[in-house]
Scaffold this motif. Structure first.
Motif, PDB file in Angstrom:
ATOM      1  N   THR A 292      -4.180  -7.238   2.061  1.00 49.98           N
ATOM      2  CA  THR A 292      -4.144  -7.767   3.506  1.00 49.98           C
ATOM      3  C   THR A 292      -3.068  -8.961   3.627  1.00 49.98           C
ATOM      4  O   THR A 292      -2.587  -9.424   2.364  1.00 49.98           O
ATOM      5  CB  THR A 292      -5.429  -8.342   4.110  1.00 49.98           C
ATOM      6  OG1 THR A 292      -6.072  -9.376   3.517  1.00 49.98           O
ATOM      7  CG2 THR A 292      -6.290  -7.228   4.107  1.00 49.98           C
ATOM      8  N   THR A 293      -2.932  -9.535   4.705  1.00 52.17           N
ATOM      9  CA  THR A 293      -1.897 -10.381   5.000  1.00 52.17           C
ATOM     10  C   THR A 293      -2.151 -11.848   4.359  1.00 52.17           C
ATOM     11  O   THR A 293      -3.305 -12.090   4.453  1.00 52.17           O
ATOM     12  CB  THR A 293      -1.640 -10.557   6.399  1.00 52.17           C
ATOM     13  OG1 THR A 293      -1.537  -9.501   6.997  1.00 52.17           O
ATOM     14  CG2 THR A 293      -0.246 -11.334   6.786  1.00 52.17           C
ATOM     15  N   LEU A 294      -1.051 -12.658   3.630  1.00 54.49           N
ATOM     16  CA  LEU A 294      -1.286 -13.670   3.222  1.00 54.49           C
ATOM     17  C   LEU A 294      -1.657 -14.694   4.235  1.00 54.49           C
ATOM     18  O   LEU A 294      -0.995 -14.858   5.473  1.00 54.49           O
ATOM     19  CB  LEU A 294      -0.015 -14.156   2.443  1.00 54.49           C
ATOM     20  CG  LEU A 294      -0.062 -15.656   2.139  1.00 54.49           C
ATOM     21  CD1 LEU A 294      -0.974 -16.069   0.886  1.00 54.49           C
ATOM     22  CD2 LEU A 294       1.326 -16.143   1.442  1.00 54.49           C
TER      23      LEU A 294
ATOM     24  N   VAL B   2       9.238  -4.214  -3.576  1.00 58.65           N
ATOM     25  CA  VAL B   2       7.708  -3.901  -3.285  1.00 58.65           C
ATOM     26  C   VAL B   2       7.260  -2.883  -4.230  1.00 58.65           C
ATOM     27  O   VAL B   2       6.057  -2.914  -4.524  1.00 58.65           O
ATOM     28  CB  VAL B   2       7.679  -3.450  -1.858  1.00 58.65           C
ATOM     29  CG1 VAL B   2       8.140  -2.301  -1.620  1.00 58.65           C
ATOM     30  CG2 VAL B   2       6.075  -3.728  -1.412  1.00 58.65           C
TER      31      VAL B   2
ATOM     32  N   SER C 285      -0.303  -9.123  -9.589  1.00 51.20           N
ATOM     33  CA  SER C 285       1.175  -9.045  -8.487  1.00 51.20           C
ATOM     34  C   SER C 285       0.977 -10.210  -7.584  1.00 51.20           C
ATOM     35  O   SER C 285       2.115 -10.411  -6.750  1.00 51.20           O
ATOM     36  CB  SER C 285       1.105  -7.624  -7.678  1.00 51.20           C
ATOM     37  OG  SER C 285       1.581  -6.485  -8.661  1.00 51.20           O
TER      38      SER C 285
ATOM     39  N   SER D 123      -5.039  -2.159  12.616  1.00 55.75           N
ATOM     40  CA  SER D 123      -4.580  -1.330  13.520  1.00 55.75           C
ATOM     41  C   SER D 123      -5.102  -0.051  13.346  1.00 55.75           C
ATOM     42  O   SER D 123      -4.901   0.944  14.252  1.00 55.75           O
ATOM     43  CB  SER D 123      -3.122  -1.332  13.891  1.00 55.75           C
ATOM     44  OG  SER D 123      -2.647  -1.207  12.730  1.00 55.75           O
TER      45      SER D 123
ATOM     46  N   THR E 194       0.823  -1.233   0.120  1.00 50.85           N
ATOM     47  CA  THR E 194       0.209  -0.043   0.057  1.00 50.85           C
ATOM     48  C   THR E 194       0.907   1.115   0.219  1.00 50.85           C
ATOM     49  O   THR E 194       0.651   2.068  -0.906  1.00 50.85           O
ATOM     50  CB  THR E 194      -0.818  -0.005   1.375  1.00 50.85           C
ATOM     51  OG1 THR E 194      -1.591  -1.159   1.256  1.00 50.85           O
ATOM     52  CG2 THR E 194      -1.764   1.361   1.119  1.00 50.85           C
TER      53      THR E 194
HETATM   54  N1  LIG Z   1       5.585  -7.270  -0.073  1.00 49.97           N
HETATM   55  C1  LIG Z   1       5.721  -7.715  -1.211  1.00 49.97           C
HETATM   56  O1  LIG Z   1       6.730  -7.701  -1.931  1.00 49.97           O
HETATM   57  C2  LIG Z   1       4.714  -8.612  -1.658  1.00 49.97           C
HETATM   58  C3  LIG Z   1       5.020  -9.289  -3.141  1.00 49.97           C
HETATM   59  C4  LIG Z   1       3.691  -9.780  -3.675  1.00 49.97           C
HETATM   60  C5  LIG Z   1       2.635  -9.931  -3.111  1.00 49.97           C
HETATM   61  N2  LIG Z   1       2.537  -9.542  -1.864  1.00 49.97           N
HETATM   62  C6  LIG Z   1       1.208  -9.675  -1.018  1.00 49.97           C
HETATM   63  O2  LIG Z   1       0.485  -8.355  -0.863  1.00 49.97           O
HETATM   64  C7  LIG Z   1      -0.256  -8.358  -0.080  1.00 49.97           C
HETATM   65  C8  LIG Z   1       0.298  -7.274   1.031  1.00 49.97           C
HETATM   66  O3  LIG Z   1       1.525  -7.545   1.388  1.00 49.97           O
HETATM   67  P1  LIG Z   1       2.450  -6.426   2.430  1.00 49.97           P
HETATM   68  O4  LIG Z   1       3.766  -6.802   2.260  1.00 49.97           O
HETATM   69  O5  LIG Z   1       1.949  -5.166   2.049  1.00 49.97           O
HETATM   70  O6  LIG Z   1       1.807  -6.824   3.743  1.00 49.97           O
HETATM   71  P2  LIG Z   1       1.952  -6.389   5.052  1.00 49.97           P
HETATM   72  O7  LIG Z   1       3.292  -5.059   5.143  1.00 49.97           O
HETATM   73  O8  LIG Z   1       2.315  -7.335   5.876  1.00 49.97           O
HETATM   74  O9  LIG Z   1       0.560  -5.610   5.406  1.00 49.97           O
HETATM   75  C9  LIG Z   1      -0.557  -6.219   5.605  1.00 49.97           C
HETATM   76  C10 LIG Z   1      -1.523  -5.140   5.836  1.00 49.97           C
HETATM   77  O10 LIG Z   1      -2.687  -5.853   6.022  1.00 49.97           O
HETATM   78  C11 LIG Z   1      -3.518  -5.572   7.239  1.00 49.97           C
HETATM   79  N3  LIG Z   1      -4.483  -6.438   7.441  1.00 49.97           N
HETATM   80  C12 LIG Z   1      -4.301  -7.810   7.839  1.00 49.97           C
HETATM   81  N4  LIG Z   1      -5.324  -8.458   8.256  1.00 49.97           N
HETATM   82  C13 LIG Z   1      -6.356  -7.557   7.819  1.00 49.97           C
HETATM   83  C14 LIG Z   1      -7.579  -7.542   8.009  1.00 49.97           C
HETATM   84  N5  LIG Z   1      -8.204  -8.712   8.478  1.00 49.97           N
HETATM   85  N6  LIG Z   1      -8.449  -6.573   8.120  1.00 49.97           N
HETATM   86  C15 LIG Z   1      -7.807  -5.412   7.554  1.00 49.97           C
HETATM   87  N7  LIG Z   1      -6.588  -5.342   7.365  1.00 49.97           N
HETATM   88  C16 LIG Z   1      -5.646  -6.279   7.441  1.00 49.97           C
HETATM   89  C17 LIG Z   1      -2.557  -5.281   8.255  1.00 49.97           C
HETATM   90  O11 LIG Z   1      -2.853  -4.423   9.082  1.00 49.97           O
HETATM   91  P3  LIG Z   1      -2.153  -4.128  10.765  1.00 49.97           P
HETATM   92  O12 LIG Z   1      -0.983  -3.593  10.149  1.00 49.97           O
HETATM   93  O13 LIG Z   1      -3.000  -3.058  11.183  1.00 49.97           O
HETATM   94  O14 LIG Z   1      -2.080  -5.445  11.149  1.00 49.97           O
HETATM   95  C18 LIG Z   1      -1.458  -4.512   7.482  1.00 49.97           C
HETATM   96  O15 LIG Z   1      -1.663  -2.845   7.292  1.00 49.97           O
HETATM   97  C19 LIG Z   1       0.013  -9.982   0.951  1.00 49.97           C
HETATM   98  O16 LIG Z   1      -1.002 -10.699   0.595  1.00 49.97           O
HETATM   99  C20 LIG Z   1       1.328 -10.323   0.155  1.00 49.97           C
HETATM  100  O17 LIG Z   1       1.521 -11.872   0.251  1.00 49.97           O
HETATM  101  C21 LIG Z   1       3.420  -8.626  -1.213  1.00 49.97           C
END
Ligand SMILES: NC(=O)c1ccc[n+]([C@@H]2O[C@H](COP(=O)([O-])OP(=O)(O)OC[C@H]3O[C@@H](n4cnc5c(N)ncnc54)[C@H](OP(=O)(O)O)[C@@H]3O)[C@@H](O)[C@H]2O)c1
Length: 301
Positions: A57-59, A283, A111, A34, A12
């Motif tokens: 959101t989280t995987l 990212v 993605s 949060s 995000t």
């Molecule tokens: N990072 C990468 O390079 C990458 C690459 C490809 C795909 N992805 C995918 O993209 C997604 C996001 O990745 P990210 O790296 O941005 O993850 P991240 O930094 O861990 O952030 C996840 C966010 O999801 C929120 N969240 C989790 N469960 C929730 C719920 N039930 N309701 C509302 N919010 C919720 C968390 O909120 P809180 O912080 O408040 O807990 C956090 O803000 C994941 O599914 C990941 O597998 C990521």
């Protein structure tokens, strides 16, 4: 186009500057655990008035939830969905696609595998009539960073810390190192590109947790390295899936690229074997894939 964003993590944060530079898009709100923007996720969607939900959101590789429910809630409110979350694609691709088609909505997830490098969209847009017979790939950046750190004399934990610093590790990094992330990507690829009906649990899976600095350094002295390789292929009855740590010559295409680099090869009927290499994606590339999906949805509306 008004966009509601669910999740306020690494992706995000990288997506927001891309959207800010494009006046076709307006962010209606961002909701996370949060930092909730409403009492409930459903209230957030209702109040947003958005045309599209961006689900970041989280995987959860075991169930794909709660992301699957988030997507269904958006569809029920007549919203398109773009997600980088591979869980729903690995667990419920066919059901969600059917719902989207019935409601004349779009579901995009470029993605979810290989960050922003075109995987799903190149088949959608450029390869009519091409059947995928098999897939081979090195798709998990964190495990690669851990192996490389150990080759350089660092520890398993040093590698994980580096992956977290780059923002590429899953919130629960054991999903990366135990092969769940790769298994989820492999299942998602097979569901979408090979018309499989599989979940990550059906992937024969082995991670990199058994590897130590001594073992990877001994292999490095022989010009070899360890990679977590995903494989999918058709047997007579069904699509078979495997993720395992393989010892590869450094000259092997699958071993190419350092750091977060990913490689994927498609074995096809009409196009032979071809593939995509993404060198050191971060990212920002994941965020770009989400942005490219949003542009695609916008141009179809
Ligand atoms: N990072 C990468 O390079 C990458 C690459 C490809 C795909 N992805 C995918 O993209 C997604 C996001 O990745 P990210 O790296 O941005 O993850 P991240 O930094 O861990 O952030 C996840 C966010 O999801 C929120 N969240 C989790 N469960 C929730 C719920 N039930 N309701 C509302 N919010 C919720 C968390 O909120 P809180 O912080 O408040 O807990 C956090 O803000 C994941 O599914 C990941 O597998 C990521």
């Amino acid at each position: 186009m008004r966009i509601a964003i669910l999740g306020n993590g690494s992706v995000t944060r990288s997506l927001l500057p891309l959207l800010a530079r494009d006046d076709r898009f307006a962010v209606a709100g961002i909701h996370s655990r949060s930092k909730p923007a409403a009492v409930s996720f459903e209230d957030f969607l209702d109040q947003s008035g958005a045309d599209v939900l961006v689900e970041l959101t989280t995987l959860n590789p075991m169930t794909g939830e709660p992301a699957i429910s988030h997507i269904r809630a958006a569809f029920a409110r007549n919203m398109h969905v773009v997600t980088a979350n591979k869980g729903p694609i690995a667990h419920a691709f066919h059901e969600l696609s059917r719902e989207a088609i019935e409601r004349k909505l779009d579901l995009r997830f470029e993605s979810s595998v290989m960050d922003g490098a075109p995987v799903f969209n190149q088949f959608r847009n450029n390869l009519p009539g091409v059947q995928v017979l098999g897939i081979t790939g090195v798709l998990n950046s964190t495990s690669k960073l851990v192996i490389e750190e150990m080759e350089k004399g660092g520890s398993f934990e040093d590698g994980l810390a580096y992956a977290r610093k780059l923002g590429v590790a899953e919130a629960d990094a054991s999903y990366d190192t135990e092969g769940w992330d790769s298994a989820t990507k492999t299942a998602a690829l097979a569901n979408v590109l090979m018309d499989a009906r599989v979940t990550p649990q059906q992937v024969e899976r082995e991670g990199i947790t058994g590897w130590t600095p001594d073992r990877v350094q001994a292999l490095a002295r022989e010009g070899k390295s360890v990679r977590l390789v995903s494989r999918a292929w058709r047997s007579a009855e069904r699509v078979m899936l495997m993720v395992q740590a393989e010892v590869l010559d450094n000259t092997d295409l699958l071993a190419s690229g350092t750091g977060t680099s990913n490689v994927i090869l498609f074995h096809t009927d009409r196009m032979g074997t071809f593939g995509t290499v993404s060198l050191s994606p971060g990212v920002e590339q994941t965020a770009y894939g989400v942005y490219s999906d949003l542009v695609d949805v916008l141009t179809r509306c």
